[in-house]
Design a protein around this motif. Structure first.
Motif, short mmCIF file in Angstrom:
data_model
loop_
_atom_site.label_atom_id
_atom_site.label_comp_id
_atom_site.label_asym_id
_atom_site.label_seq_id
_atom_site.Cartn_x
_atom_site.Cartn_y
_atom_site.Cartn_z
N GLY A 421 0.82 -1.20 0.00
CA GLY A 421 0.00 0.00 0.00
C GLY A 421 0.85 1.24 0.00
O GLY A 421 0.93 1.97 -0.98
N GLY A 422 1.55 1.53 1.12
CA GLY A 422 2.42 2.69 1.19
C GLY A 422 2.68 3.09 2.64
O GLY A 422 2.05 2.59 3.58
N ARG A 423 3.61 4.02 2.78
CA ARG A 423 4.01 4.51 4.10
C ARG A 423 4.12 6.03 4.04
O ARG A 423 4.68 6.58 3.09
N SER A 424 3.56 6.71 5.04
CA SER A 424 3.61 8.17 5.07
C SER A 424 4.94 8.65 5.64
O SER A 424 5.57 7.96 6.44
N TYR A 425 5.37 9.87 5.20
CA TYR A 425 6.61 10.44 5.70
C TYR A 425 6.61 11.95 5.51
O TYR A 425 5.79 12.50 4.74
#
Length: 585
Positions: A421-425
């Protein structure tokens, strides 16, 4: 003449002896292709009659004049042979086994047998012979000879006889110019042979062939038809004049203005073909389905002819798109130029827009997201509205589509997509690497080759370092990797040239060279230097400078007063021009 009749009789007798096997119905012979046998009576198959009802097996094969059963016997050249012992087929006059032998153009050969000396083992009747030493003729083995040949089962000597087709003719009755025409000999100097059809007493110098027909030299042969001498061209079997006619697929002759439309021939100067239908039409006419229309006053819309500029719809019929529009089968009137359909409603697209199944929204403060109307400041991700405070949209990658993810921290503003999915940063302090890893940003290092430099004051040209060059407004000249001042120099493919540009300080006093030389006395002329131009570009140097031009405002040089002496500094390439117009004193 008697000798010729004798050979003809022999030929007919051999033909009858080798005739094919026929069907017999009781005592009557018949052709199975055109007739049939029903209970001992022969019936014609004409009129679509194909079979018998309640028949008995009265039909048998006949071999010459002998009836036989095709299951137990076979017919070879008019002779009935038994199929006993595995004999299955005929080769010329010989019955043979298909498992052990094969028939090659009337010659019986043994399958799989190889001859140890040059040549092959062949079977002639029941005898195996060597083709390099012997020959076979009518199932009989003979010693091979240069002059010995076989002509349809008849052995003959080539020095005394000649074989034409299936007949043997004595050469004593012929002369040296005789050759074969089918099964008969002829004198090729006195007669003509056209595809095995003989024309006696026709001199080849005056006659030729048109397929099987005789034609005079100079006549025209079209297909299989002879035409008298002319300047026409062939079209199939007929002729035509190319100036007024043309040939369609080598089959039919048409006029130059005629053409085919389906099965109808028409004049293309007066009519036109639309879907195999002939319609009236000229150069201004076009096809609309199977009909024609005048394009200057009509248009074609969905296969229907309408007025110029109009459209046609199956539900609304013909309408003017400038004043009306067809909205889901309803004819609606427009209230302005940019009014169009949104489902079954007419809206102004300058102000509003259409979302999904007829949802109208204001473009100034709203937007469309997956068929739903959302506020303009809201974000849309894969057709869904997201909460900017707690959610992020991970963009589409090669393997994944857009996806909404939850922020790990409230201040995260970017997403690093991955297979899960993804990772926030936080994009201010972190970077997303191509391998989907989020890493801390490193301070940027500027290197010129292996040497550190300040990119705000220093210049690096292809790993060549120039300290303080940017502070002096210098740039790189590639590919030579040299630094230069663009105010006084020009870079041309890596080479530096002095820029012929009048400094601002000297521009107000510019004069033409001819006028300058007539009114002044030159003490000295010299080539202009980079140092002098650099000083002038910075506002320094003599206050009395003025620019000197030639025709079309082309700069020649810059003059100034030096100790009451007038000096002209000329640019490269202008020395000869200056000396031509000015005399130094």
């Amino acid at each position: 003449m008697i000798l010729l009749l004798t050979f003809v009789a022999v030929f007919l007798n051999r033909y009858l002896a080798s005739s094919d096997s026929l069907y017999v119905c009781k005592d009557t012979k018949y052709d199975i292709i055109t007739h049939t046998c029903c209970n001992g009576t022969v019936h014609s198959r004409s009129g679509g009659m194909e079979d018998c009802c309640n028949t008995s097996s009265d039909s048998l094969y006949v071999c010459k004049d002998t009836k036989y059963d095709i299951i137990t016997h076979t017919c070879c050249n008019g002779t009935v042979h038994s199929r006993s012992g595995g004999m299955e087929d005929c080769c010329n006059n010989v019955l043979y086994k298909t498992e052990t032998h094969e028939c090659d153009n009337g010659v019986l050969r043994a399958k799989g047998q190889q001859y140890t000396t040059p040549g092959n083992n062949l079977v002639c009747g029941d005898e195996l012979y060597d083709t390099s030493e012997k020959m076979c003729c009518n199932s009989t083995v003979y010693p091979k000879s240069v002059q010995r040949r076989c002509c349809n089962g008849v052995l003959f000597n080539t020095s005394t006889h000649k074989c034409c087709g299936s007949n043997v003719w004595p050469k004593s009755a012929l002369n040296e110019t005789v050759t074969c025409c089918g099964s008969y000999p002829y004198n090729q100097e006195k007669s003509v042979c056209c595809e095995n059809v003989l024309y006696n007493n026709k001199n080849p110098a005056y006659y030729g062939c048109c397929k099987t027909k005789l034609m005079a030299r100079g006549d025209m042969c079209c297909g299989s038809k002879v035409h008298k001498q002319s300047n026409l061209t062939c079209c199939g079997n007929e002729t035509f004049d190319q100036q007024v006619q043309w040939c369609e697929e080598n089959k039919e002759i048409l006029g130059l203005s005629e053409i085919r439309c389906g099965n109808i021939i028409y004049n293309r100067e007066e009519k036109m073909c639309c879907e195999e239908t002939v319609n009236p039409g000229t150069k201004d006419f076009l096809c609309c389905g199977s009909k024609s229309y005048n394009r200057t006053v009509r248009d074609c819309s969905q296969g229907n002819i309408v007025k110029k500029g109009n459209l046609w719809h199956p539900s609304c019929g013909e309408y003017n798109p400038n004043t009306h529009d067809c909205c889901q089968g309803r004819l609606m009137k427009k209230n302005g130029t940019h009014w169009y359909c949104c489902n079954r409603t007419m809206i102004n697209y300058d102000v509003d827009n259409c979302c999904g199944a007829g949802k109208i929204f204001n473009k100034r403060n709203q937007r469309c997201c997956g068929g739903n109307v959302i506020a303009f400041e809201d974000k849309c991700c894969n057709g869904q509205r997201i909460d900017s405070k707690t959610e992020l949209c991970c963009g589409r990658t090669r393997y994944t589509d857009e996806e909404i993810i939850q922020k790990e921290e409230p201040f995260h503003d970017q997403c690093c997509p991955n297979m899960a999915g993804g990772r926030s940063y936080n994009s201010v302090k972190f970077d997303c690497l191509p391998n989907d890893r989020v890493v801390k940003k490193q301070p940027r290092r500027h290197l010129c080759g292996r040497k550190k430099y300040n990119d705000t004051t220093d210049l690096c040209c292809k790993n060549r370092f120039f300290k303080g060059a940017i502070r002096r407004n210098m740039k790189c000249c590639l590919p030579s990797a040299r630094a230069y001042n663009p105010k006084i120099q020009a870079c041309r493919l890596g080479k530096l040239k002095i820029r012929k540009q009048c400094p601002t300080k000297c521009e107000t006093h510019g004069r033409m060279l001819r006028e300058f030389c007539q009114n002044n006395h030159l003490a000295k002329t010299k080539k202009i230097s980079k140092k002098f131009l650099r000083r002038l570009s910075k506002g320094r140097g003599p206050k009395s400078c003025q620019c000197v031009y030639r025709k079309r405002k082309r700069l020649v040089g810059i003059s100034f007063q030096r100790k009451n002496r007038l000096v002209l500094n000329y640019f490269p390439g202008q020395k000869r021009f200056v000396k031509k117009h000015c005399t130094m004193h």
